[in-house]
Each structure stands twice: as structure tokens, then as C-alpha cells.
Motif scaffolding. Structure first.
Motif, short mmCIF file in Angstrom:
data_model
loop_
_atom_site.label_atom_id
_atom_site.label_comp_id
_atom_site.label_asym_id
_atom_site.label_seq_id
_atom_site.Cartn_x
_atom_site.Cartn_y
_atom_site.Cartn_z
N SER A 160 0.80 -1.22 0.00
CA SER A 160 0.00 0.00 0.00
C SER A 160 0.84 1.27 0.00
O SER A 160 0.40 2.31 -0.48
CB SER A 160 -0.92 0.00 1.22
OG SER A 160 -0.15 -0.12 2.41
N GLU A 161 2.06 1.21 0.51
CA GLU A 161 2.87 2.42 0.62
C GLU A 161 3.29 2.98 -0.73
O GLU A 161 3.73 4.13 -0.82
CB GLU A 161 4.11 2.17 1.49
CG GLU A 161 5.08 1.16 0.93
CD GLU A 161 4.84 -0.24 1.46
OE1 GLU A 161 5.77 -1.06 1.42
OE2 GLU A 161 3.71 -0.52 1.91
N ASP A 214 -2.27 2.32 10.07
CA ASP A 214 -1.60 3.47 9.45
C ASP A 214 -0.13 3.17 9.16
O ASP A 214 0.40 3.54 8.11
CB ASP A 214 -1.71 4.69 10.35
CG ASP A 214 -3.15 5.21 10.47
OD1 ASP A 214 -3.97 4.86 9.62
OD2 ASP A 214 -3.42 5.95 11.44
N ASN A 271 -0.70 2.19 5.31
CA ASN A 271 -1.11 3.54 4.92
C ASN A 271 -2.60 3.79 5.09
O ASN A 271 -3.22 4.49 4.29
CB ASN A 271 -0.72 3.83 3.47
CG ASN A 271 0.74 4.20 3.32
OD1 ASN A 271 1.50 4.15 4.29
ND2 ASN A 271 1.15 4.55 2.13
#
Length: 493
Positions: free
Chosen positions: A241-242, A295, A299
């Protein structure tokens, strides 16, 4: 200068050929995957990486699960169910052959389920098929399956990768040379590099648009980014996801965000101290900050969970508030359990980003209540041996991707070591109940019991974040079952 008329015509034809070749639609797909499967027989292995390659591509079941999670006909075109819910009669598709040319018949169905239920079976979901009392070939195109007790999930369960139909002639070699009835046949496995499939031209159903497919093993995120940007692969069904913002800004790609059945948990060895003490498990639950974990690892992609259940399921109940993030409550529980200064433990982490990075974040969170965590990175083969098989671990992080698999907690021999008669009674009734309203009540009770017992650290639901060439269509956005299903994937202008 003038040219002979033949020269002009030849030049014109050549130009048209070149233009046509340039515009020809691609019929191959190169898919990046993070993990290489340990084998290719989904009926004899637990790894999701197996189904990613073979489910509904090489192998098929009597039923199949579609992108919405609904049950569709597979090798069985239709079926009838007796009034007592115990006898299923399946009518089989005709003209079906295995990839070695062997005709498919009802006898293959009998063989498959007898193999699943055999005493020496290594099927990862064997318990799901325990209600089967008998499997009988009525004739070559008809199979009767009789259950000992009703099963509300039976048609779904026989559509899993664990119940795909295999041939007696090739069952023993499917791990390395899989032979099924699906729209794609196995071509080659270059260990450490890729697996190649080709369209099975004698497929009994509608032929897919793709003629070739290859799965490329790219475990490193940076390498995966480079492979996509260099157009060495055409997509990943699930990507880190980053890096998503990079591809969202590039018109060559599209990002598809969906859901999975992957409950990410901090697996806990309930059978050994100090985790056999409920207060210790409760303390760890209070120390977990799920949103900070989501988080930090993905992300912000992911839905917090408070029990072992998918948030998109209609039976889901939000139990994330059972043990809210509360460090003072965590410290008090540890002191009550005899650990006022905390304790030391170890966490074995498989080679996936959510586990390795998640382990670092959880270790930091636990340090705030005096619990010191040694992080031990292991490869999947070692994880399967140490954790899943030998139960040689304290803590771990893993995603359980099997749909509606809450029943695994009813097995005291499973690697969690959770042995609770109340939970087992709930699952026992759930497994034999077909009334939907009652099934929901029982599913909620099961979720609640697991949450209250803090059996594992229930973290968040694993999202599916696909990154694909913008010209590729037909891939699944959501993943209600393990697999990258190729049948509807195609290239468009």
C-alpha cells in the motif's frame, strides 16, 4: 522518380501488416505475486499461494465461488437437495476432460472426496468435509453425496480450492505437475522465478480471452515497483500500500481497492504460559492500537476487527471495543497476573510486509506495558513447520484468508491451542444449522466468545490493493476466496 506498380502495392501491403501487428490485442498476461507456492496441489496444502495460481484456472470443483462470494455451478451444472438437507444429487457437465486427455466422470468425484476424507489425508480443510457420509456415482454423469448432518455451508465448501476434483491417474503428482479440468493447463515451473500456464484448447466451457498466463515471484516491494514501471509484469493482484500513490498518478496503471477474507491476527499460543492466563491475553489486547498499526503498515488501508470475522460478511458484529486501547488497564491486568514488571517473549514473523512491519509496531506498543518482544524472521516453510505444525512459538502475525473459517477455533489441536467447551458447542450447532436467522445468532455468539477470551490479537482485515496495466480488465477487485481467477481477464484498447 517513379516506382513499379508492384513495388507500390507490396509496400502498401507491408505497411498494413505492420499496422495490424502493432494494433493486435495481447492475449498473454504476466502477473506479479509476492509468494512462490510451496506446491501446486490445493487439496494437499494450506498455503494461499497455491490457490493464487491454480484455483479455477487449472483445477475446478463441483461448484465455484464468484467475485461476490456467491456459489455458482462448476463441474456440476445443477443439483437437487432432499427435504431433510442431507442428500445432494449433482448432474455433471458433459464432454469434460482432464488436461492429459482423460475423460472426467462421476468416479473422479468419488475418488476426490474419498481421498479428502481418508485417514492419511493431508487436506488443510478436511474438517469441513467431515459431515460427508457417502459419495456415490449413480452413473457417469451423476453423483450423490449424503451428509450425516445438515451443513449450511456445504455448497460453498465444495467450491473451495481444497475440494477441487482431481484424477486418480495424476493425484500423486499434482504437487509438481498439476493436471485439472480448468481453462488453463500447467506448462512449466521455473523455481524461484515463475509459473507458466497456457489455455486448454479442449476446455469444456467457454474459452477465456487469454491464451497464456505467467505468475512471476517478486517478494521485494522495490523490485515489484520496478517490474511494474518497466512493464515487465502487467499487474499485481495485491500490492504494497505504501507505493500506491505512485501508480495512481501514472495513467499507464489503475489501482483497484477491494476486500479480502484475510483476518490479520497476532496468533497466540494459548496452551503455554503466560498466554494460558486470560488476564495476560487481555492485557495484550488492551495494549494494541489497531489504527496506529493500520496506518503504519498499510497507509490506512484496512478495517479494524475485534474477532475472527470479515467485516463485509452479513453476520459480522463490531467487537473492536471489547478491549479498547488502554495502557493503564493493560498494566493492571499484568500485575494481577503476576507480571508487574512485564515479561519477555518472542514473535515469529513470516516473510510478508504486514507481518514483518506489523511485528515491529506491536513490539513497540507492548514495550509500553513492559512486555519485551524478540522478533524472529522466518521463511514460510519454517513458519509452517514451527508455528502451524509443531506449535513451537509464543506469538506470530499471519492473515487467515479462508472464508468463514471461525470454526478452526473449535479444534483444540489447532496451532492456537484454544480449548473451550462453550465455543465448541456454539460451532457444533452452527455447523448443523441451516436456518439463516439462527446461523447469524450463532455466528455472533462465536465472534463474541473469541473476543471476550482474547484468544488472539485481532488486528485488521487485509485489503486487496491491485495495481494493473490500465488496459487489463476482468480481474477481481474483491477476493472472497483465495485465487487470481483468469477466466474473465482480457486486454482492451
Amino acid at each position: 522518380m517513379q516506382f513499379p506498380i508492384k513495388t507500390v502495392l507490396y509496400a502498401a501491403v507491408a505497411s498494413l501488416v505492420l499496422i495490424g501487428a502493432a494494433q493486435a490485442q495481447r492475449t498473454d498476461i504476466r502477473i506479479g505475486v509476492v509468494l512462490e507456492p510451496p506446491a501446486l496441489d490445493p487439496t494437499a496444502g494450506a498455503a494461499e499461494a497455491i490457490d493464487i495460481v491454480v484455483y479455477q484456472n487449472i483445477f475446478e470443483g463441483l461448484t465455484r465461488v464468484d467475485e461476490t462470494g456467491a456459489v455458482q455451478p462448476g463441474l456440476a451444472t445443477d443439483w437437487t437437495i432432499s427435504e431433510d438437507g442431507l442428500t445432494y444429487t449433482f448432474n455433471l457437465a458433459e464432454g469434460v476432460t482432464f488436461h492429459d486427455g482423460t475423460p472426467f466422470s462421476a468416479e473422479d468425484v468419488v475418488f476426490t472426496f474419498e481421498r479428502i476424507l481418508a485417514d492419511d489425508s493431508v487436506n488443510a480443510q478436511k474438517a469441513l468435509y467431515a459431515p460427508i457420509e457417502s459419495v456415490t456415482a449413480i452413473d457417469a454423469a451423476t453423483v450423490e453425496i449424503v451428509l450425516e448432518r445438515p451443513s449450511g455451508m456445504f455448497l460453498f465448501d465444495i467450491g473451495r480450492g481444497d475440494a477441487v476434483i482431481v484424477s486418480p491417474a495424476t493425484a500423486d503428482t499434482n504437487a509438481t505437475d498439476p493436471v485439472g479440468t480448468g481453462p488453463f493447463r500447467f506448462v512449466q515451473w521455473n523455481r524461484g522465478s515463475r509459473i507458466q500456464l497456457a489455455r486448454y484448447e479442449e476446455y469444456w466451457g467457454e474459452l477465456p480471452a487469454l491464451t497464456e498466463a505467467s505468475y512471476h515471484f517478486i517478494g521485494d516491494t522495490a523490485a515489484g515497483i520496478n517490474a511494474l514501471l518497466a512493464e515487465e509484469v502487467d499487474g499485481f493482484n495485491n500490492f504494497a500500500s505504501e507505493s500506491i500513490a505512485l501508480f495512481e498518478a501514472d495513467p499507464r496503471f489503475k489501482v483497484l481497492v477491494g476486500t479480502t477474507e484475510g483476518e490479520i491476527i497476532m496468533a497466540t499460543n494459548n496452551r503455554q504460559p503466560p498466554f494460558d492466563d486470560l488476564r495476560v491475553r487481555q492485557a495484550l489486547a488492551h495494549a494494541i492500537d489497531r489504527q496506529a498499526l493500520i496506518d503504519g503498515v498499510s497507509n490506512g488501508f484496512g478495517v479494524p476487527i475485534g474477532s475472527h470475522f470479515a467485516p463485509h460478511h452479513p453476520y459480522y458484529v463490531d467487537l473492536t471495543g471489547t478491549y479498547p486501547h488502554d495502557l493503564e488497564a493493560a498494566r493492571a491486568l499484568l500485575a494481577e497476573a503476576g507480571f508487574p514488571d512485564g515479561f519477555s517473549t518472542a514473535m515469529k514473523l513470516p516473510p510478508v510486509n504486514y507481518a514483518r512491519l506489523g511485528g515491529q509496531i506491536l513490539a513497540s506498543q507492548f514495550a509500553e506495558i513492559g512486555v519485551t518482544v524478540e522478533l524472529i524472521n522466518v521463511e514460510w516453510a519454517q513458519w509452517l513447520t514451527d508455528v502451524l505444525t509443531n506449535k513451537d512459538y509464543d506469538l506470530s502475525i499471519v492473515a487467515h484468508v479462508e472464508p468463514f473459517d471461525i470454526g478452526i477455533y473449535a479444534d483444540p489441536d489447532y496451532y492456537f491451542g484454544y480449548d473451550d467447551a462453550d465455543f465448541q458447542a456454539i460451532i457444533s450447532e452452527l455447523s448443523t444449522t441451516t436456518d439463516d436467522a439462527r446461523r447469524r445468532e450463532l455466528a455472533v455468539a462465536a465472534q463474541t466468545r473469541l473476543a471476550e477470551q482474547a484468544v488472539n490479537g485481532f488486528l485488521y482485515q487485509l485489503p486487496q490493493i491491485g495495481v494493473w496495466n490500465a488496459k487489463v480488465e476482468g480481474q477481481w477487485v474483491d477476493s472472497p476466496i483465495e485465487g487470481v481467477v483468469l477466466r474473465d481477464i482480457r486486454w482492451v484498447d
